[in-house]
Design a protein around this motif. Structure first.
Motif, PDB file in Angstrom:
ATOM      1  N   GLY A   8       0.535  -0.923   0.196  1.00 11.67           N
ATOM      2  CA  GLY A   8       0.138   0.278   0.026  1.00 11.67           C
ATOM      3  C   GLY A   8       0.641   0.503   0.239  1.00 11.67           C
ATOM      4  O   GLY A   8       2.041   1.228  -0.002  1.00 11.67           O
ATOM      5  N   HIS A   9       0.147   2.361  -0.318  1.00 13.13           N
ATOM      6  CA  HIS A   9       0.996   3.637  -0.385  1.00 13.13           C
ATOM      7  C   HIS A   9       0.444   4.534   0.679  1.00 13.13           C
ATOM      8  O   HIS A   9      -0.771   4.581   0.667  1.00 13.13           O
ATOM      9  CB  HIS A   9       0.828   4.370  -2.012  1.00 13.13           C
ATOM     10  N   ALA A  10       1.100   5.734   0.981  1.00 17.34           N
ATOM     11  CA  ALA A  10       0.379   6.524   2.238  1.00 17.34           C
ATOM     12  C   ALA A  10      -0.785   7.337   1.457  1.00 17.34           C
ATOM     13  O   ALA A  10      -1.486   7.844   2.691  1.00 17.34           O
ATOM     14  CB  ALA A  10       1.372   6.835   2.269  1.00 17.34           C
ATOM     15  N   ASP A  11      -0.780   7.437   0.616  1.00 19.08           N
ATOM     16  CA  ASP A  11      -1.815   8.184  -0.366  1.00 19.08           C
ATOM     17  C   ASP A  11      -3.691   6.994  -0.479  1.00 19.08           C
ATOM     18  O   ASP A  11      -4.499   7.488  -0.461  1.00 19.08           O
ATOM     19  CB  ASP A  11      -2.193   8.360  -1.157  1.00 19.08           C
ATOM     20  N   GLY A  12      -3.306   5.993   0.205  1.00 23.61           N
ATOM     21  CA  GLY A  12      -4.487   5.166   0.461  1.00 23.61           C
ATOM     22  C   GLY A  12      -4.533   3.575  -1.090  1.00 23.61           C
ATOM     23  O   GLY A  12      -5.153   3.145  -0.822  1.00 23.61           O
ATOM     24  N   ASN A  13      -3.392   4.313  -1.665  1.00 21.09           N
ATOM     25  CA  ASN A  13      -3.779   2.806  -2.717  1.00 21.09           C
ATOM     26  C   ASN A  13      -3.189   1.688  -2.236  1.00 21.09           C
ATOM     27  O   ASN A  13      -2.729   1.831  -1.638  1.00 21.09           O
ATOM     28  CB  ASN A  13      -3.163   3.175  -4.094  1.00 21.09           C
ATOM     29  N   VAL A  14      -3.697   0.505  -2.472  1.00 21.51           N
ATOM     30  CA  VAL A  14      -2.956  -0.410  -2.192  1.00 21.51           C
ATOM     31  C   VAL A  14      -3.465  -1.928  -3.455  1.00 21.51           C
ATOM     32  O   VAL A  14      -4.911  -1.627  -4.001  1.00 21.51           O
ATOM     33  CB  VAL A  14      -4.486  -1.257  -1.127  1.00 21.51           C
ATOM     34  N   ALA A  15      -2.662  -2.700  -3.781  1.00 24.15           N
ATOM     35  CA  ALA A  15      -2.985  -3.888  -4.637  1.00 24.15           C
ATOM     36  C   ALA A  15      -2.535  -4.710  -3.249  1.00 24.15           C
ATOM     37  O   ALA A  15      -1.582  -5.339  -3.194  1.00 24.15           O
ATOM     38  CB  ALA A  15      -1.528  -3.695  -5.665  1.00 24.15           C
ATOM     39  N   HIS A  16      -3.741  -5.747  -3.842  1.00 25.12           N
ATOM     40  CA  HIS A  16      -4.109  -7.114  -2.501  1.00 25.12           C
ATOM     41  C   HIS A  16      -3.118  -7.936  -3.586  1.00 25.12           C
ATOM     42  O   HIS A  16      -2.938  -8.383  -4.876  1.00 25.12           O
ATOM     43  CB  HIS A  16      -5.144  -7.284  -2.642  1.00 25.12           C
ATOM     44  N   ALA A  17      -2.336  -8.641  -2.906  1.00 27.51           N
ATOM     45  CA  ALA A  17      -1.641  -9.889  -3.216  1.00 27.51           C
ATOM     46  C   ALA A  17      -2.861 -10.674  -3.597  1.00 27.51           C
ATOM     47  O   ALA A  17      -3.667 -10.855  -2.738  1.00 27.51           O
ATOM     48  CB  ALA A  17      -1.151 -10.721  -1.763  1.00 27.51           C
ATOM     49  N   ILE A  18      -2.594 -11.974  -4.603  1.00 30.91           N
ATOM     50  CA  ILE A  18      -4.053 -12.947  -4.407  1.00 30.91           C
ATOM     51  C   ILE A  18      -3.848 -13.946  -3.091  1.00 30.91           C
ATOM     52  O   ILE A  18      -3.005 -14.254  -2.887  1.00 30.91           O
ATOM     53  CB  ILE A  18      -3.512 -13.397  -5.829  1.00 30.91           C
ATOM     54  N   PRO A  19      -4.903 -14.136  -3.461  1.00 29.34           N
ATOM     55  CA  PRO A  19      -5.472 -15.422  -2.278  1.00 29.34           C
ATOM     56  C   PRO A  19      -4.847 -16.621  -2.448  1.00 29.34           C
ATOM     57  O   PRO A  19      -5.534 -17.191  -3.492  1.00 29.34           O
ATOM     58  CB  PRO A  19      -6.887 -14.914  -2.006  1.00 29.34           C
ATOM     59  N   LEU A  20      -4.334 -17.396  -2.106  1.00 34.31           N
ATOM     60  CA  LEU A  20      -3.870 -18.385  -2.593  1.00 34.31           C
ATOM     61  C   LEU A  20      -4.495 -19.171  -2.489  1.00 34.31           C
ATOM     62  O   LEU A  20      -4.717 -20.605  -3.048  1.00 34.31           O
ATOM     63  CB  LEU A  20      -2.063 -19.079  -1.701  1.00 34.31           C
ATOM     64  N   ALA A  21      -5.274 -19.399  -0.906  1.00 33.14           N
ATOM     65  CA  ALA A  21      -6.173 -20.401  -0.791  1.00 33.14           C
ATOM     66  C   ALA A  21      -7.013 -20.147  -2.296  1.00 33.14           C
ATOM     67  O   ALA A  21      -7.750 -21.689  -2.386  1.00 33.14           O
ATOM     68  CB  ALA A  21      -6.597 -20.209   0.482  1.00 33.14           C
ATOM     69  N   ALA A  22      -7.759 -19.492  -2.481  1.00 34.17           N
ATOM     70  CA  ALA A  22      -8.795 -19.116  -3.603  1.00 34.17           C
ATOM     71  C   ALA A  22      -8.005 -19.982  -4.724  1.00 34.17           C
ATOM     72  O   ALA A  22      -9.028 -20.349  -5.762  1.00 34.17           O
ATOM     73  CB  ALA A  22      -9.269 -17.453  -3.678  1.00 34.17           C
ATOM     74  N   VAL A  23      -6.681 -19.641  -4.901  1.00 32.48           N
ATOM     75  CA  VAL A  23      -6.355 -19.879  -5.756  1.00 32.48           C
ATOM     76  C   VAL A  23      -6.069 -21.867  -5.854  1.00 32.48           C
ATOM     77  O   VAL A  23      -6.883 -22.046  -7.085  1.00 32.48           O
ATOM     78  CB  VAL A  23      -4.524 -19.460  -6.668  1.00 32.48           C
TER      79      VAL A  23
END
Length: 344
Positions: free
Chosen positions: A319-334
């Protein structure tokens, strides 16, 4: 090996086979003899960026260039050194990957590094090769924070063996297919003209589309909480190395197959995408006849596709201090989706 020792996975850990040809020992570009990889990573509240160095040890005072080829899937990018690489089919420096607006400072730092090496005391022309993707969703890209110290750190850390993947080096702040992207690698052992050879790939992923793993759709909108991460710049850098003694023209053919592999993971090849592949050989001897290259082409596509997937599987939520977030792909769902589709 994931960045920071986080418990993530690679495609091989999920039970997906290697295809027609076996993976190399480390399943990394470093399985190609003499090819080293190093990273310099910057993670702060406002910066997620870095440099990744692909260093062929064979480039030294005695051997000043290696045969290489370039393929451009879409030219919306800033690949420094591209025209001479394409025209001459020769790689004269390590290949560095970095952030878009830092590419020019990184190229100057690479040039300075090379001019200080033995054999370059009288050099007056040299072609540094630096690729980039845009990490502006997660990093203050306009600060152009990278320079000489980061380049030297990446080059000094270049080593054989396992390669750190995910949110590391040039992949620290990238986004791919709605998930946190980054650096990924893979390799295959393949016969060329009856001789066992290795082809390895490393990628920097920052492109859009709908992720597919082993033919199974993994839409980010269904797998991550909150808004899908935005891919800024929409690009991918691919580097392929081999010890098969291919010439520049043959390596350009391999590089084109590397670009093709992006479609296998769901790339949409958007208008603003800068998609590039560089292929080089550390091999020696006469190039083989084109008639025996089909296995090399298949192995290249398989290794690149797996490297693309590994870049996402290995990445951690950023995540970035301004609020942007890129989530890791959830491995259980994969794992659940792969099992439901009968892929594992």
């Amino acid at each position: 090996m994931t960045a920071g020792g986080a418990e993530r996975a690679r495609l091989s850990d999920l039970g997906i086979g290697s295809g027609a040809f076996p993976r190399g020992r480390e399943n990394a570009i470093t399985d190609v003899p003499g090819v080293l990889v190093g990273h310099a990573t910057v993670h702060t509240d406002r910066l997620h960026t870095g440099v990744t160095a692909i260093v062929p040890e064979q480039l030294d005072a005695e051997r000043r260039w290696l045969p290489a080829g370039l393929a451009v899937g879409n030219g919306f990018g800033k690949l420094i050194g591209a025209t001479q690489l394409q025209e001459l089919g020769a790689l004269e420096t390590p290949i560095l990957l970095t952030s878009t607006l830092s590419a020019y400072r990184v190229a100057d730092a690479l040039l300075g590094h090379m001019l200080g090496r033995p054999g370059h005391e009288s050099t007056t022309t040299l072609n540094p090769v630096v690729g980039e993707t845009n990490d502006g969703f997660l990093s203050d890209i306009r600060s152009r924070a990278l320079g000489v110290a980061d380049v030297e750190r990446a080059l000094a850390s270049a080593a054989s063996g396992p390669v750190a993947e995910g949110a590391v080096g040039a992949g620290a702040g990238t986004v791919a297919l709605g998930f946190k992207g980054g650096i990924g690698t893979s390799s295959r052992t393949v016969p060329v003209a009856g001789e066992p050879c290795t082809v390895g790939a490393i990628v920097q992923t920052n492109f859009s589309g709908t992720l597919s793993i082993a033919g199974v759709p993994m839409p980010s909108a269904e797998l991550v909480p909150g808004p899908t991460a935005e891919t800024v710049g929409n690009s991918c850098m691919i580097v392929v190395a081999t010890d098969a003694p291919l010439d520049g023209r043959q390596l350009a053919r391999c590089a084109r197959r590397a670009i093709f592999a992006m479609r296998g993971v769901g790339a949409d090849f958007a208008q603003g995408s800068g998609d590039y592949a560089i292929a080089f050989s550390v091999g020696a001897g006469a190039p083989p006849d084109d008639a025996v290259l089909s296995p090399m082409f298949q192995a290249t596509m398989d290794a690149v596709e797996e490297a693309l997937v590994n870049s996402i599987l290995a990445a951690t939520t950023t995540g970035h201090a301004d609020g942007n977030v890129a989530h890791a792909i959830p491995l259980a769902a994969v794992r659940e989706r792969l099992a439901a589709a009968g892929r594992v």
